[in-house]
Design an enzyme around this catalytic site. Structure first.
Site, mmCIF file in Angstrom:
data_model
loop_
_atom_site.group_PDB
_atom_site.id
_atom_site.type_symbol
_atom_site.label_atom_id
_atom_site.label_comp_id
_atom_site.label_asym_id
_atom_site.label_seq_id
_atom_site.Cartn_x
_atom_site.Cartn_y
_atom_site.Cartn_z
ATOM 1 N N HIS A 53 23.202 -42.418 30.864
ATOM 2 C CA HIS A 53 23.750 -43.794 30.865
ATOM 3 C C HIS A 53 24.067 -44.276 32.275
ATOM 4 O O HIS A 53 22.831 -44.957 32.791
ATOM 5 C CB HIS A 53 24.498 -43.915 29.930
ATOM 6 C CG HIS A 53 25.159 -45.630 29.620
ATOM 7 N ND1 HIS A 53 25.526 -46.003 30.700
ATOM 8 C CD2 HIS A 53 24.704 -46.090 29.677
ATOM 9 C CE1 HIS A 53 26.196 -47.303 30.450
ATOM 10 N NE2 HIS A 53 24.957 -47.549 29.320
ATOM 11 N N CYS B 217 7.031 -60.582 44.095
ATOM 12 C CA CYS B 217 8.176 -60.409 44.595
ATOM 13 C C CYS B 217 9.603 -59.959 44.025
ATOM 14 O O CYS B 217 10.570 -60.402 44.141
ATOM 15 C CB CYS B 217 8.765 -62.145 45.300
ATOM 16 S SG CYS B 217 8.649 -63.325 44.143
#
Lengths: 518, 518
Positions: free
Chosen positions: A61, A474
């Protein structure tokens, strides 16, 4: 430990997410130290400089979340015994000694710092002690260590120049300030692919004006606030266009929903309750209640899918008109000074051609007005960010009214997957990767099967409609090698990424060109 | 006025959104009366029975919002002078007299009610006075009027039977309770296309158990709560499957994120502040703080794109396992009783084949277990709701592990457009329609250019992968004629809509078949 997310971080070792959040909100630098992290720790990871865990591997995690946030992280540092009850960590038999080695933005170890390695005496890190982590090497240091800024050595520069000769993809950078623009240019960026304008609205001295604009009850009040913002925005654009003189700068008009500029409704509600119960100032209560009412009216269930981007431009055209005027006035000013500014105006969150056609018209009107006022010929391309599935599916229409498409693959990934990045990366993507439901975090590596299919469709439909259409990307994928290969194969003109990733993008673009040489 | 959104409503005339919200929260029935509505009135529209405005046309804000919510609405009632300062409305020279006419769920005018029509004396409606509106005819009544339930007359029944012979599309209904299922069957539904299970979790007597399940700190605590829910869910499914004996019932496993079952963080934070400042009970503060912490950890930036649907099924499989067991135990029980239950298990919010494959396995395991325990052969189809662009784009893979696809076009419209329905319908869709950026509200009429393209792609890819794949639609579009025509043309097997729309769907399906007869 394991080098889970690159970069170096220094801060107080803090053993609970709650305390990390509390100190982080006060502006203190903290490193969150946990045996491992879970979704319940997210509020402590966000404000931390870095994360250190004693357990877990490269796909635990903490590792996935930190990489997603671009935050330094070391995991699985098993020498560390994290003792949550006593709020400390112990390294059994740690030896003490100087050592130094730095990766990109790495830690320059020095004599004040102790590298934690097994030895004869125990070392204890108490809560609040300063530590440093180097996420590129997995090293953990006790004490203050100086950070070094990344630099490009001469040999690496030569390699990058060879790469430049091999690649066909252009490489631009995402930058919002003149400083970032200069940094990007230094690293070889050939332009700015994404200049966000919302951060300019969030500068502390501007927030009151932005809030006045939002809370305005009459068009006159709103105009007054916008008139104050215009010279500020013009100054912003002047600085960036000057730093990128001669190179293209794609400026995205305001993107987030307006409530992001107001205080949170929960905070306001609690403040008002407190003021009322403690006999607070009547006027202040009335003022805060007015802001709360407006914040409530503007608040949204799903801001990511809400009243933002070009939707604001359609419903409150004055804001976009002010921004476009600021861009064009800065451009005219620079041309008068003998510079070669090359702005490109980008309209965000378009779902089809209709919105873009209306806003293109607005831009052209302002362009004519500024040209007439300044006597300077202005010819600024107007394009759009492609970040919604529907924009891809209708790209044959959108392409007719756009000079360029720039794929905003962060948001396109969110809508294609139905994943809110802020929620998914903390709550279930780590488990999805562990269970092999996902091969990668799709916000890190562009998903070719789904998102990529939409991008390809948009490229084909867009180019058919408008053969002169310029195509770029982008999203953060613009700096990730696997995704850059996809961009090369799909025939984009350029990628744009964070300044620090520009060297990687130059290399990856060359590798893709060489691998797929016809 | 203009009949802006059909159906009848009765309630107190209320002239401000704030008061409408306040009374609505107390359970009072109100009609919001305004000169016109704006996004700032949304919090008052939501709890109102209906909306009445003196200005605006069929595409004004109130009209679009109310239609989107299925809420009765009359707009442009120009005889009404809404006087906000004095909180009343005046009808100049209104005559008084009984009149009655009722549309579907219409108002049966009677002698206690006065139809507002121009006449000689002024009539005044003060705030709090009871009024009624009939959104199918545009009529406004002063005073209580009885409502009539819609019925199908003998002639209309005959027409529908002719329609049934002409149509090729099946027609099912969306229903969550045995009562709705019976109503649907009465209107001619050939099955349930969408049975949601979350409403079953929200019944007041179950909320504490559901909250205990969510707040559980150990697997044992969670199991204890789920064990309590199992017989309740089994009872729910028993009732619905029995009401639809012999017809298919598609049951969708839990869909919303868990925080929807907890109190709102803002409310909790204000309550805790109040308790603290007024010397409240220590234990209650601690208890509320624990819930607040959990609610904060579970809260999401964009719940629509968050930890919901099959994502919950993957990270907390116990919940889905309980639901599947409840479905199958109810099925076995009914088979033992000599009935022919035909459940179908539907997994929501799938983004690709991987999630479905794992959850299909879980369903099959429970199916084997229940079959072994009961000695009854169980063969229940397992399919998925297609409601994310990525599920459409990868339908060739998803189709391999699904027995059916049901297009959830509400959510698919949200993600394809990047529109959060709860936000967009109130905040900008009305303006988009006015400016002709949108021809229709895409949540009412299926968008063929974008959403439809994805549906077609999924149908083609899915059928190629699995020729036996059953295809349906269960978004609200399933009851809208233009969208039903699209479903016919795209080759779906059935549409599913609200019970009250079933007759319309039967007609529209026949019209599409006749129009496009080969």
């Amino acid at each position: 430990g394991l080098p889970a997310s690159p970069g170096a971080a220094i801060g107080k070792a803090i053993f609970s997410a709650d305390l990390a959040e509390e100190l982080g909100q006060k502006g203190e630098k903290v490193i969150l130290v946990r045996p491992e992290t879970t979704p319940d720790d997210m509020h402590g990871i966000v404000p931390a400089q870095g994360v250190l865990t004693s357990r877990g591997g490269m796909t635990c995690h903490a590792a996935i979340v930190a990489r997603g946030m671009g935050k330094p992280c070391v995991v699985g540092c098993e020498a560390l015994q994290v003792d949550l009850d006593n709020r400390r960590a112990v390294v059994k038999g740690a030896k003490v000694g100087p050592e130094g080695e730095a990766g990109r933005a790495g830690v320059a170890g020095d004599k004040n710092a102790e590298l934690l390695e097994p030895s004869t005496a125990d070392m204890v890190i108490n809560e609040g002690d300063i530590i440093a982590i180097d996420g590129a090497t997995g090293r953990v240091f006790s004490g203050e260590v100086p950070l070094v800024e990344p630099t490009l050595g001469a040999e690496f520069r030569a390699l990058l120049e060879w790469a430049d000769r091999a690649r066909s993809l252009g490489v631009r950078a995402n930058a919002d300030t003149p400083e970032d623009a200069r940094k990007a240019r230094e690293f070889g960026a050939e332009g700015i692919g994404l200049c966000r304008t919302e951060h300019m609205f969030m500068a502390p001295e501007r927030v009151p004006i932005v809030q006045a604009m939002i809370l305005a009850e009459t068009p006159e009040e709103r105009k007054q606030a916008l008139d104050q913002l215009l010279p500020m925005q013009q100054g912003d654009f002047y600085g960036i266009l000057k730093a990128m003189d001669g190179l293209p700068v794609t400026i995205r008009l305001l993107d987030p929903p307006l409530h992001e500029f107001l205080p949170k409704t929960e905070e306001l509600a609690v403040e008002i309750t407190q003021l009322r119960l403690t006999g607070g100032d009547r006027e202040e209560i009335v003022r805060k209640e007015a802001i709360l009412r407006r914040a409530r009216a503007l608040s949204e269930f799903n801001p990511m899918l809400g009243h933002r981007g070009c939707r604001l431009g359609i419903t409150t055209p004055e804001i976009y008109a002010m921004q476009v005027r600021a861009i064009l006035q800065a451009t005219a000013q620079l041309i008068k000074e003998g510079c070669q500014p090359r702005p490109e105006i980008m309209i965000p969150v378009v779902m089809g051609a209709e919105e873009l056609a209306i806003l293109r018209e607005l831009c052209l009107e302002v362009m004519q007005a500024v040209a007439a006022e300044t006597g300077i010929k202005l010819d600024v391309p107007i394009g759009t960010m492609i970040e919604l599935p529907r924009a891809c599916l209708t790209a044959d229409e959108v392409g007719k009214v756009a000079d360029f498409f720039s794929f905003g693959t962060n948001d396109l990934t969110q809508t294609t997957y139905g994943f809110s990045r802020d929620d998914a990366e903390g709550k279930f993507i780590p488990q999805y990767i562990e269970k092999k439901i996902l091969a990668h975090n799709p916000f890190a590596v562009l998903d070719r099967a789904g998102v990529g299919k939409l991008v390809k469709m948009a490229v084909e439909l867009g180019r058919q409609a408008n053969p002169k259409l310029k195509l770029g990307i982008c999203g953060e994928h613009g700096g990730e090698p696997n995704s850059i290969e996809f961009c090369h194969l799909t025939g984009l003109d350029y990628v744009s990424c964070s300044p620090y990733r520009v060297p990687i993008a130059r290399l990856a673009a060359a590798q893709a060109a060489i691998k797929h040489r016809k």
